[in-house]
Scaffold this active site. Sequence first.
Site, PDB file in Angstrom:
ATOM      1  N   HIS A  89      26.597   3.377  -4.488  1.00 56.64           N
ATOM      2  CA  HIS A  89      26.303   2.124  -3.782  1.00 56.64           C
ATOM      3  C   HIS A  89      27.151   2.033  -2.517  1.00 56.64           C
ATOM      4  O   HIS A  89      28.342   2.318  -2.548  1.00 56.64           O
ATOM      5  CB  HIS A  89      26.636   0.916  -4.668  1.00 56.64           C
ATOM      6  CG  HIS A  89      25.739   0.788  -5.859  1.00 56.64           C
ATOM      7  ND1 HIS A  89      26.128   0.166  -7.018  1.00 56.64           N
ATOM      8  CD2 HIS A  89      24.481   1.204  -6.070  1.00 56.64           C
ATOM      9  CE1 HIS A  89      25.136   0.193  -7.877  1.00 56.64           C
ATOM     10  NE2 HIS A  89      24.122   0.827  -7.336  1.00 56.64           N
ATOM     11  N   THR A 105       0.811  -1.218   0.000  1.00 57.02           N
ATOM     12  CA  THR A 105       0.000   0.000   0.000  1.00 57.02           C
ATOM     13  C   THR A 105       0.845   1.269   0.000  1.00 57.02           C
ATOM     14  O   THR A 105       0.327   2.362  -0.130  1.00 57.02           O
ATOM     15  CB  THR A 105      -0.956   0.031   1.224  1.00 57.02           C
ATOM     16  OG1 THR A 105      -0.150  -0.101   2.396  1.00 57.02           O
ATOM     17  CG2 THR A 105      -1.965  -1.093   1.169  1.00 57.02           C
ATOM     18  N   GLY A 106       2.166   1.114   0.094  1.00 54.42           N
ATOM     19  CA  GLY A 106       3.038   2.294   0.016  1.00 54.42           C
ATOM     20  C   GLY A 106       3.110   2.796  -1.417  1.00 54.42           C
ATOM     21  O   GLY A 106       2.676   2.113  -2.342  1.00 54.42           O
ATOM     22  N   GLU A 144      31.573  -4.216 -10.117  1.00 50.77           N
ATOM     23  CA  GLU A 144      32.044  -2.859  -9.853  1.00 50.77           C
ATOM     24  C   GLU A 144      33.045  -2.907  -8.704  1.00 50.77           C
ATOM     25  O   GLU A 144      33.266  -3.964  -8.103  1.00 50.77           O
ATOM     26  CB  GLU A 144      30.873  -1.930  -9.533  1.00 50.77           C
ATOM     27  CG  GLU A 144      30.093  -2.306  -8.281  1.00 50.77           C
ATOM     28  CD  GLU A 144      28.799  -1.496  -8.123  1.00 50.77           C
ATOM     29  OE1 GLU A 144      28.194  -1.118  -9.129  1.00 50.77           O
ATOM     30  OE2 GLU A 144      28.405  -1.262  -6.974  1.00 50.77           O
ATOM     31  N   LYS A 189      -3.979  -3.119   7.189  1.00 51.04           N
ATOM     32  CA  LYS A 189      -4.791  -2.896   5.988  1.00 51.04           C
ATOM     33  C   LYS A 189      -5.300  -4.207   5.388  1.00 51.04           C
ATOM     34  O   LYS A 189      -5.704  -4.252   4.238  1.00 51.04           O
ATOM     35  CB  LYS A 189      -3.989  -2.089   4.971  1.00 51.04           C
ATOM     36  CG  LYS A 189      -3.677  -0.699   5.521  1.00 51.04           C
ATOM     37  CD  LYS A 189      -3.127   0.254   4.501  1.00 51.04           C
ATOM     38  CE  LYS A 189      -2.943   1.611   5.160  1.00 51.04           C
ATOM     39  NZ  LYS A 189      -1.914   2.414   4.521  1.00 51.04           N
ATOM     40  N   TYR A 217      20.392  -2.257 -17.350  1.00 47.52           N
ATOM     41  CA  TYR A 217      19.424  -1.976 -18.414  1.00 47.52           C
ATOM     42  C   TYR A 217      20.167  -1.605 -19.696  1.00 47.52           C
ATOM     43  O   TYR A 217      19.793  -1.997 -20.788  1.00 47.52           O
ATOM     44  CB  TYR A 217      18.477  -0.828 -18.037  1.00 47.52           C
ATOM     45  CG  TYR A 217      17.876  -0.932 -16.651  1.00 47.52           C
ATOM     46  CD1 TYR A 217      17.752  -2.169 -16.011  1.00 47.52           C
ATOM     47  CD2 TYR A 217      17.419   0.196 -15.980  1.00 47.52           C
ATOM     48  CE1 TYR A 217      17.205  -2.263 -14.735  1.00 47.52           C
ATOM     49  CE2 TYR A 217      16.865   0.102 -14.720  1.00 47.52           C
ATOM     50  CZ  TYR A 217      16.772  -1.121 -14.097  1.00 47.52           C
ATOM     51  OH  TYR A 217      16.232  -1.200 -12.832  1.00 47.52           O
ATOM     52  N   ILE A 275      14.078  -4.765  -2.278  1.00 51.20           N
ATOM     53  CA  ILE A 275      14.384  -3.601  -3.119  1.00 51.20           C
ATOM     54  C   ILE A 275      14.909  -2.454  -2.252  1.00 51.20           C
ATOM     55  O   ILE A 275      15.728  -1.660  -2.685  1.00 51.20           O
ATOM     56  CB  ILE A 275      13.101  -3.140  -3.866  1.00 51.20           C
ATOM     57  CG1 ILE A 275      12.507  -4.290  -4.691  1.00 51.20           C
ATOM     58  CG2 ILE A 275      13.370  -1.915  -4.729  1.00 51.20           C
ATOM     59  CD1 ILE A 275      13.350  -4.829  -5.799  1.00 51.20           C
TER      60      ILE A 275
END
Lengths: 293, 380
Positions: free
Chosen positions: A247, A17-18, A209, A43, A159, A96
């Site tokens: 990072h 719900t965020g 990296e 919720k 990507y 994430i």
Amino acid sequence: MSILVNKNTKLLVQGITGRDGQFHAGRMKAYGTNIVAGTSPGKGGQEVDGIPVFDTAAEAVKKTGANTSIIFVPAAFAADAILEASYAGIELVIAISEGVPIQDMIRVNSIIKRNGTKLIGPNCPGLITPDEALIGILPGMIFKKGNIGLISRSGTLTYEVVNMLTMNEMGQSTVVGIGGDPVAGLYYIDLLEMYENDPETEAVVLIGEIGGDAEEQAAEYIAKHMTKPVVSFIAGQTAPPGKRMGHAGAIISSGSGTAEEKIKAFAKANVPVAKEPSEIPGLLKEKLAKANA
Amino acid sequence: MKIHEYQAKEIFKKYGLPVPNDVLCHSVEEVEKAMAKKEGMVVVKAQVLVGGRGKAGGVKLAKTKQEALDAASQILGMDIKGLTVEKILLADAVDIEKEFYVGLINDRNTKSVTLMASAEGGVEIEEVAKNTPELIHKFPIDPLTGLLDFQAREIGMQLFGDVKLARKAADMLQKLYTLFVETDATIAEINPLVLTPDKKIWAIDGKMNFDDNALYRQPEIEAMREADEDELKEIDAHEKGLSYVKLDGNIGCMVNGAGLAMATMDMIKLYGGEPANFLDIGGSSNPQKVVDAMNILISDKNVNAVMINIFGGITRCDDVARGLIEALDTIKSDMPIVVRLSGTNADEGLALLKDKGLPTVQTMSEAAQKAIELSRVQES
């Protein structure tokens, strides 16, 4: 086949719900990912985009059979969310959340290992098996189903490379962003082993990296155990020592973790290192041609 | 985040580690006042946030009050690796029978806090690590149990070879582990840990770094922060949602994503230019972020050209282009810029930028070469 996720994945979205959770749940669902549930304490009973919301992960797993979860909660609560998923019986957790303290991840990794839960992240873009399941914040449209596996510590750089692969008609089996933190879940060697055993994967791209020595260890592993071709790229050759490059894990400390050492290790393992990302498709073609000759 | 030796020792003392008495001084006058109360020898130590102080002449033993004053006036104002010494620590000197090394780090490979200990402590520890790594013992600590009594004693025995001393050392190692975890440290190092002829153990130097991601729950540590000018800029950028590190080159970079930002710097170098910075603006097309980022780049006097490198993923390139145009209209700078857009809706985005007369390219290599060309034109 593929690794870790496919069309049988039943996904739970923790923190649905965020703002981020809601947005990305919608995108993942639109891509075709089988999202079976969301959680948000207090919720339970609501719905987001047609997905049922539960108060706890345990309840969500019991009612929906979710086997994989993705975490969008703020960094301070991420460790608890991973553990909640692990104790609820989730097999694979993708975190994430960015900015999770290292001590939290040390504790979490120790506990989930005991529980037998796999973790990807934190601070990662997630993973995708094209046309089957997108679990994360990756832009689905640049991926194409195929036979190249890809592991990376970064997001947009991934990507960039995937886009080039796709434009060169080199589709992907599964692409995994393992995240940019110093202490994370599954890492290069775990995934290389999975790719080696995955009949659908023909070759692997490894994007590393600066910071730590995981690339050096991966190089050693590849030399000893991989029959499939691997091509790599290392970011941060111009990074100064002692400075964190975005990072948390991308830092050269006490002279170790430099790009130079990593490139040397790959060269020794007969893994070509691209000088710039655009060289990757060409290097892969060469390696594959040799492997199939 | 780094802190000074005197700050690390304050934390050590709070957790009950044996640290010789010390006084922090900012001037020769303060040293004079402090010395009035002291008897015996002291060590005068520069407080700067870099290693190698001793070799640079920033640490001196003083046998008398006069020697302490002389050492203080030599060390205060001294330049050590580009940093000016503004503070010194006067620490009671202890007799040294043997020097040891103990340190804790977060080890990426074992995913644990790992204790490193060696009977070959002192200023040459880095040489020991490089040439004879087997002399540094490593013990990964289980986060669920902490450093257990018998484990700490075993390590103590390996270092001191004497049960009584091993018990003393074990207590210190456990305290060091507790403070490491409780302060969210990334390094806690005692080098040297000193054994005196009367069989006492002292922490006579201390180094601590902390996890930036955990500072939100460590207000006391955060309050110890001392940032130089470049770091203040980095902190300011962080507050605006940007990740910035200044370098010495002249081509400013603005990129979305940390990995891509590093690759962009490398690319500039690969084609013969020098990147001026690392700058990750994150994933949104918010014009304010671009404005803030441009302001940071412009404020660096070395920057004479800017390369903007965006890979449009979820945020489409046409949205990014609109954001860029809005931001550049706000700033009204005549800084030469090259924009590279790729990914989702790249063609639409590039067309929008072309209409505004901005130099646009589609690949990273072209962008790097163009930025270098623009920078050279500025120089000539």
